[in-house]
Scaffold this motif. Structure first.
Motif, PDB file in Angstrom:
ATOM      1  N   ASN A 100       0.860  -1.185   0.000  1.00 43.76           N
ATOM      2  CA  ASN A 100       0.000   0.000   0.000  1.00 43.76           C
ATOM      3  C   ASN A 100       0.899   1.239   0.000  1.00 43.76           C
ATOM      4  O   ASN A 100       2.125   1.137   0.107  1.00 43.76           O
ATOM      5  N   ALA A 101       0.286   2.394  -0.130  1.00 46.16           N
ATOM      6  CA  ALA A 101       1.065   3.625  -0.265  1.00 46.16           C
ATOM      7  C   ALA A 101       1.655   4.106   1.050  1.00 46.16           C
ATOM      8  O   ALA A 101       2.358   5.121   1.075  1.00 46.16           O
ATOM      9  N   LEU A 102       1.413   3.382   2.156  1.00 45.97           N
ATOM     10  CA  LEU A 102       1.989   3.731   3.451  1.00 45.97           C
ATOM     11  C   LEU A 102       3.310   3.011   3.695  1.00 45.97           C
ATOM     12  O   LEU A 102       4.128   3.480   4.486  1.00 45.97           O
ATOM     13  N   HIS A 103       3.519   1.876   3.045  1.00 48.02           N
ATOM     14  CA  HIS A 103       4.704   1.050   3.283  1.00 48.02           C
ATOM     15  C   HIS A 103       5.711   1.239   2.145  1.00 48.02           C
ATOM     16  O   HIS A 103       5.845   0.400   1.260  1.00 48.02           O
ATOM     17  N   HIS A 104       6.428   2.348   2.217  1.00 51.98           N
ATOM     18  CA  HIS A 104       7.338   2.695   1.124  1.00 51.98           C
ATOM     19  C   HIS A 104       8.689   3.202   1.609  1.00 51.98           C
ATOM     20  O   HIS A 104       9.585   3.479   0.803  1.00 51.98           O
ATOM     21  N   LEU A 105       8.878   3.309   2.936  1.00 52.72           N
ATOM     22  CA  LEU A 105      10.016   4.045   3.474  1.00 52.72           C
ATOM     23  C   LEU A 105      11.370   3.455   3.110  1.00 52.72           C
ATOM     24  O   LEU A 105      12.362   4.177   3.048  1.00 52.72           O
ATOM     25  N   HIS A 106      11.437   2.157   2.862  1.00 52.43           N
ATOM     26  CA  HIS A 106      12.738   1.520   2.627  1.00 52.43           C
ATOM     27  C   HIS A 106      12.934   1.075   1.178  1.00 52.43           C
ATOM     28  O   HIS A 106      13.910   0.400   0.872  1.00 52.43           O
ATOM     29  N   ARG A 159       5.700   8.923  -4.419  1.00 55.01           N
ATOM     30  CA  ARG A 159       7.151   8.751  -4.477  1.00 55.01           C
ATOM     31  C   ARG A 159       7.655   8.842  -5.920  1.00 55.01           C
ATOM     32  O   ARG A 159       8.078   7.846  -6.514  1.00 55.01           O
ATOM     33  N   PRO A 160       7.619  10.031  -6.514  1.00 57.98           N
ATOM     34  CA  PRO A 160       8.103  10.171  -7.896  1.00 57.98           C
ATOM     35  C   PRO A 160       9.602   9.956  -8.018  1.00 57.98           C
ATOM     36  O   PRO A 160      10.113   9.834  -9.140  1.00 57.98           O
ATOM     37  N   ASP A 161      10.305   9.905  -6.883  1.00 58.39           N
ATOM     38  CA  ASP A 161      11.746   9.685  -6.908  1.00 58.39           C
ATOM     39  C   ASP A 161      12.115   8.231  -7.134  1.00 58.39           C
ATOM     40  O   ASP A 161      13.276   7.924  -7.419  1.00 58.39           O
ATOM     41  N   LEU A 162      11.149   7.324  -7.011  1.00 60.83           N
ATOM     42  CA  LEU A 162      11.417   5.899  -7.162  1.00 60.83           C
ATOM     43  C   LEU A 162      11.052   5.416  -8.557  1.00 60.83           C
ATOM     44  O   LEU A 162      10.200   5.999  -9.239  1.00 60.83           O
TER      45      LEU A 162
END
Length: 229
Positions: A67-73, A96-99
């Motif tokens: 989901n869009a909450l689990h992206h930190l790593h 997260r356009p950087d990914l």
């Protein structure tokens, strides 16, 4: 670091995540596909020990944010396992356009792993559209934030009161009230849950609750009884 959970599926406990002062334990899963490649679900913080343990299982082919909450790593995993395909849930590309994302998790999207792992996006929630997965071989369903349970003493002070009222520290794993209230599109949510309940689930893995090792389908039905499915 990696613990066997069922046939061709391993779990790893990550560091505690702080969200507005609420401490969340983290958990990821690694599934080995029939071709020997690895499917990584909800990756946690990556260090040398975890990296070595994952590589010992096989080559990382797919990394999925549920989901869009689990992206930190994801950035660390992308730097380390750049040949893998990274798949985005609804809303994460914009967040997260950087990914780099190679695929998207849509309702009918087909992926290299689709013959072994099924997925259903649970639409209708204002907080996030969570994608739920089912590993056919181990009969394991993977939920992320929609079902949670913490021990009654996990939080303290006013946060403990909020967690209790939110059902985060209930006697059984529950869908927190904040997620229940955010389901404004309940028809879509019910349709998704009906598809999930068609899976012959035996086990259930969650990011923020103890794993369930038997009667998984009954467990899911009980957790979503309030939705009227």
């Amino acid at each position: 670091m990696l613990q066997a959970f069922a046939e061709n599926i391993w779990i790893a406990e990550g560091p505690i995540a702080d969200v507005a002062g609420f401490r969340y334990p983290t958990r990821m899963a690694v599934i080995r596909l029939a071709d020997g490649g690895l499917f990584v679900w909800s990756p946690t913080a990556l260090d040398g020990e975890l990296m070595a343990a994952v590589r010992a299982l096989g080559p990382v082919r797919h990394v999925v944010a549920p989901n869009a909450l689990h992206h930190l790593h994801l950035d660390a995993w992308q730097d380390t396992f750049s040949p893998a395909r990274f798949t985005a849930p609804p809303g994460l590309r914009k967040k997260r356009p950087d990914l780099r994302f190679d695929d998207d998790l849509a309702d009918a999207s087909f992926h290299d792993w689709s013959g072994e792992i099924d997925h259903v996006p649970v639409h209708g929630n204002l907080i996030t559209t969570e994608v739920v997965f089912f590993h056919r071989q181990s009969r394991t369903v993977l939920f992320t934030d929609l079902i949670q349970q913490f021990s009654p003493d996990w939080f303290s002070g006013w946060r403990a009161v909020i967690a209790r009222l939110d059902l985060m520290t209930a006697a059984h794993p529950e869908v927190p009230c904040k997620f229940r209230n955010a389901f404004v599109g309940r028809r879509a949510a019910r349709a998704a849950l009906r598809r999930i309940l068609e899976w012959p689930a035996e086990r259930v893995l969650m990011a923020h609750a103890p794993p369930v090792t038997q009667d998984g389908q009954a467990f899911i039905r009980r957790a979503f009884r309030w939705l009227g499915v």
